[in-house]
Write an enzyme that holds these catalytic residues in place. Sequence first.
Site, PDB file in Angstrom:
ATOM      1  N   ARG A 107       0.918  -1.225  -0.139  1.00  0.00           N
ATOM      2  CA  ARG A 107       0.019  -0.171  -0.160  1.00  0.00           C
ATOM      3  C   ARG A 107       0.894   1.135  -0.056  1.00  0.00           C
ATOM      4  O   ARG A 107       1.809   1.557   0.884  1.00  0.00           O
ATOM      5  CB  ARG A 107      -0.851   0.168   1.186  1.00  0.00           C
ATOM      6  CG  ARG A 107      -1.607   1.585   1.321  1.00  0.00           C
ATOM      7  CD  ARG A 107      -2.787   1.345   2.521  1.00  0.00           C
ATOM      8  NE  ARG A 107      -3.847   0.895   2.192  1.00  0.00           N
ATOM      9  CZ  ARG A 107      -5.073   1.055   2.631  1.00  0.00           C
ATOM     10  NH1 ARG A 107      -5.063   1.902   3.687  1.00  0.00           N
ATOM     11  NH2 ARG A 107      -6.145   0.462   2.470  1.00  0.00           N
ATOM     12  N   HIS A 134      -7.579   0.795  -6.148  1.00  0.00           N
ATOM     13  CA  HIS A 134      -7.777  -0.042  -4.927  1.00  0.00           C
ATOM     14  C   HIS A 134      -8.669  -1.282  -5.379  1.00  0.00           C
ATOM     15  O   HIS A 134      -9.732  -1.524  -4.861  1.00  0.00           O
ATOM     16  CB  HIS A 134      -8.433   0.842  -3.943  1.00  0.00           C
ATOM     17  CG  HIS A 134      -8.650   0.316  -2.439  1.00  0.00           C
ATOM     18  ND1 HIS A 134      -7.497  -0.710  -2.165  1.00  0.00           N
ATOM     19  CD2 HIS A 134      -9.096   0.658  -1.586  1.00  0.00           C
ATOM     20  CE1 HIS A 134      -7.754  -0.766  -0.813  1.00  0.00           C
ATOM     21  NE2 HIS A 134      -8.804   0.001  -0.338  1.00  0.00           N
ATOM     22  N   GLN A 137     -10.555  -3.718  -2.878  1.00  0.00           N
ATOM     23  CA  GLN A 137     -11.691  -3.026  -2.140  1.00  0.00           C
ATOM     24  C   GLN A 137     -12.883  -3.428  -3.162  1.00  0.00           C
ATOM     25  O   GLN A 137     -14.200  -3.649  -2.823  1.00  0.00           O
ATOM     26  CB  GLN A 137     -11.722  -1.634  -2.157  1.00  0.00           C
ATOM     27  CG  GLN A 137     -12.738  -0.983  -1.526  1.00  0.00           C
ATOM     28  CD  GLN A 137     -13.308  -1.284  -0.222  1.00  0.00           C
ATOM     29  OE1 GLN A 137     -12.359  -1.045   0.764  1.00  0.00           O
ATOM     30  NE2 GLN A 137     -14.560  -1.499  -0.061  1.00  0.00           N
ATOM     31  N   ASP A 230     -16.982   7.835  -1.081  1.00  0.00           N
ATOM     32  CA  ASP A 230     -15.643   7.950  -0.690  1.00  0.00           C
ATOM     33  C   ASP A 230     -15.317   9.264   0.017  1.00  0.00           C
ATOM     34  O   ASP A 230     -16.004  10.132  -0.100  1.00  0.00           O
ATOM     35  CB  ASP A 230     -14.634   7.362  -1.508  1.00  0.00           C
ATOM     36  CG  ASP A 230     -13.281   7.422  -0.864  1.00  0.00           C
ATOM     37  OD1 ASP A 230     -12.890   7.126   0.375  1.00  0.00           O
ATOM     38  OD2 ASP A 230     -12.284   7.160  -1.669  1.00  0.00           O
ATOM     39  N   CYS A 271     -16.335   2.631   0.957  1.00  0.00           N
ATOM     40  CA  CYS A 271     -14.974   1.749   1.341  1.00  0.00           C
ATOM     41  C   CYS A 271     -14.434   1.901   2.858  1.00  0.00           C
ATOM     42  O   CYS A 271     -13.940   0.923   3.450  1.00  0.00           O
ATOM     43  CB  CYS A 271     -13.885   2.141   0.465  1.00  0.00           C
ATOM     44  SG  CYS A 271     -13.452   3.901   0.395  1.00  0.00           S
ATOM     45  N   ARG A 316     -14.178  -7.577   2.918  1.00  0.00           N
ATOM     46  CA  ARG A 316     -12.727  -7.607   2.633  1.00  0.00           C
ATOM     47  C   ARG A 316     -11.683  -8.535   2.801  1.00  0.00           C
ATOM     48  O   ARG A 316     -10.957  -8.899   2.014  1.00  0.00           O
ATOM     49  CB  ARG A 316     -12.173  -5.901   3.243  1.00  0.00           C
ATOM     50  CG  ARG A 316     -12.757  -4.811   3.209  1.00  0.00           C
ATOM     51  CD  ARG A 316     -12.475  -4.409   1.500  1.00  0.00           C
ATOM     52  NE  ARG A 316     -11.074  -4.338   1.092  1.00  0.00           N
ATOM     53  CZ  ARG A 316     -10.037  -3.513   1.470  1.00  0.00           C
ATOM     54  NH1 ARG A 316     -10.306  -2.426   2.163  1.00  0.00           N
ATOM     55  NH2 ARG A 316      -8.843  -3.665   0.947  1.00  0.00           N
TER      56      ARG A 316
HETATM   57  N1  NVA Z   1      -9.678   7.442  -1.267  1.00  0.00           N
HETATM   58  C1  NVA Z   1      -9.467   6.984   0.028  1.00  0.00           C
HETATM   59  C2  NVA Z   1      -9.733   5.416   0.162  1.00  0.00           C
HETATM   60  C3  NVA Z   1      -9.563   4.815   1.460  1.00  0.00           C
HETATM   61  C4  NVA Z   1      -9.756   3.456   1.293  1.00  0.00           C
HETATM   62  C5  NVA Z   1      -7.766   7.043   0.338  1.00  0.00           C
HETATM   63  O1  NVA Z   1      -6.890   6.902  -0.454  1.00  0.00           O
HETATM   64  O2  NVA Z   1      -7.638   7.739   1.420  1.00  0.00           O
HETATM   65  N1   CP Z   2     -11.106   0.558   3.075  1.00  0.00           N
HETATM   66  C1   CP Z   2      -9.915   0.559   3.250  1.00  0.00           C
HETATM   67  O1   CP Z   2      -9.069   0.318   2.356  1.00  0.00           O
HETATM   68  O2   CP Z   2      -9.572   0.703   4.675  1.00  0.00           O
HETATM   69  P1   CP Z   2      -8.209   0.944   5.466  1.00  0.00           P
HETATM   70  O3   CP Z   2      -7.731   2.165   4.905  1.00  0.00           O
HETATM   71  O4   CP Z   2      -8.711   0.868   6.658  1.00  0.00           O
HETATM   72  O5   CP Z   2      -7.369  -0.180   5.122  1.00  0.00           O
END
Ligand code: NVA
Ligand code: CP
Length: 328
Positions: A107, A134, A137, A230, A271, A316
């Site tokens: 990540r 992502h 997800q 989101d 998400c 997930r």
């Molecule tokens: N768009 C958000 C998704 C988190 C799961 C981010 O990148 O922070």
């Molecule tokens: N939805 C998601 O990816 O959550 P986290 O940032 O907690 O992993």
Amino acid sequence: MVNLKGKDFLKLIDYTPEEIEYLINLAEDFKKKKKQGIPHKLHEGKNIALIFEKTSTRTRCAFEVAAYDLGMNVTYLDPTGSQIGKKESIADTARVLSGMYDGIEYRGFGQEIVEELAKYSSVPVWNGLTNEFHPTQILADFLTMKEQFGYLKGLNFVYMGDARYNMGNSLMIGCAKMGVNFTACAPKEFMPSQQLIDIANGYAKQSGAKLQFTEDVVKATTNADVIYTDVWVSMGEPESVWQERIDKLSPYQVNSKVMKNAKESAIFMHCLPSFHDLKTTLGKEMGKKFNRVDMEVTDEVFESKQSVVFREAENRMHTIKAVISATI
Ligand code: NVA
Ligand code: CP
């Protein structure tokens, strides 16, 4: 016959609709086994590394629990706890970790980083979120929708808010591949790039999905089966963008008016994490600064019967388990 052994999971563009369906079905199967208490330690003794350059609750826990259920061991590298990118290149890290582990989750920031990691790694690499995509997800979202409606093809899916970031991009690609009608409802400058829209249109032609891009909330949400949103400011973005996001994206908040305009059977998805009340540090801080009690979704919708966000979060784990097991 679908065979994904050794394949990276970096973005849905790299997967055929059949392969995506296979992963959703496999996840369903794992979920049943887990609920019935049937052990499935299919990969006993294997080891995986989880690299997180951004924070996480769901993705990290999903990878860890999935790996333990499969009989595997896990090493977690937190955003500050490794040499990656600072003292050691991605290419070198990939070759070091490939010598010790059977799979690597990553990540971080740019998609090119996870692609580079995969290029130099001799074991499967899984994308646990980049700025652009992502993909794990989306598998959980599709499993949740399939559980809810019994099918995916032909559902009307509406994404509201910042549609040009990881969630909007990957949902558009996933929906286009799986024959789900996808509407991005956002200001023009928050739409996915034309290049990605062109790619999605190519998939939509094959699957029969209709793709729509509109600023009109009523038009977008009429007849919707799924309303998805989101956060307006994603991880890694500067605090200075908050004001602009609030100004531009407030008309695209998911509230009870939006849900009423959708089908009666419509569900709300997110998400997570979500900014729906003032019970978090950031929520309090931003709420006070901008004089608001919520952002992308109201607490009323978030807590409503139509909201499936916690089942979506649980999924997930089942879907990530499918990705690990299918590719390792
Ligand atoms: N768009 C958000 C998704 C988190 C799961 C981010 O990148 O922070
Ligand atoms: N939805 C998601 O990816 O959550 P986290 O940032 O907690 O992993």
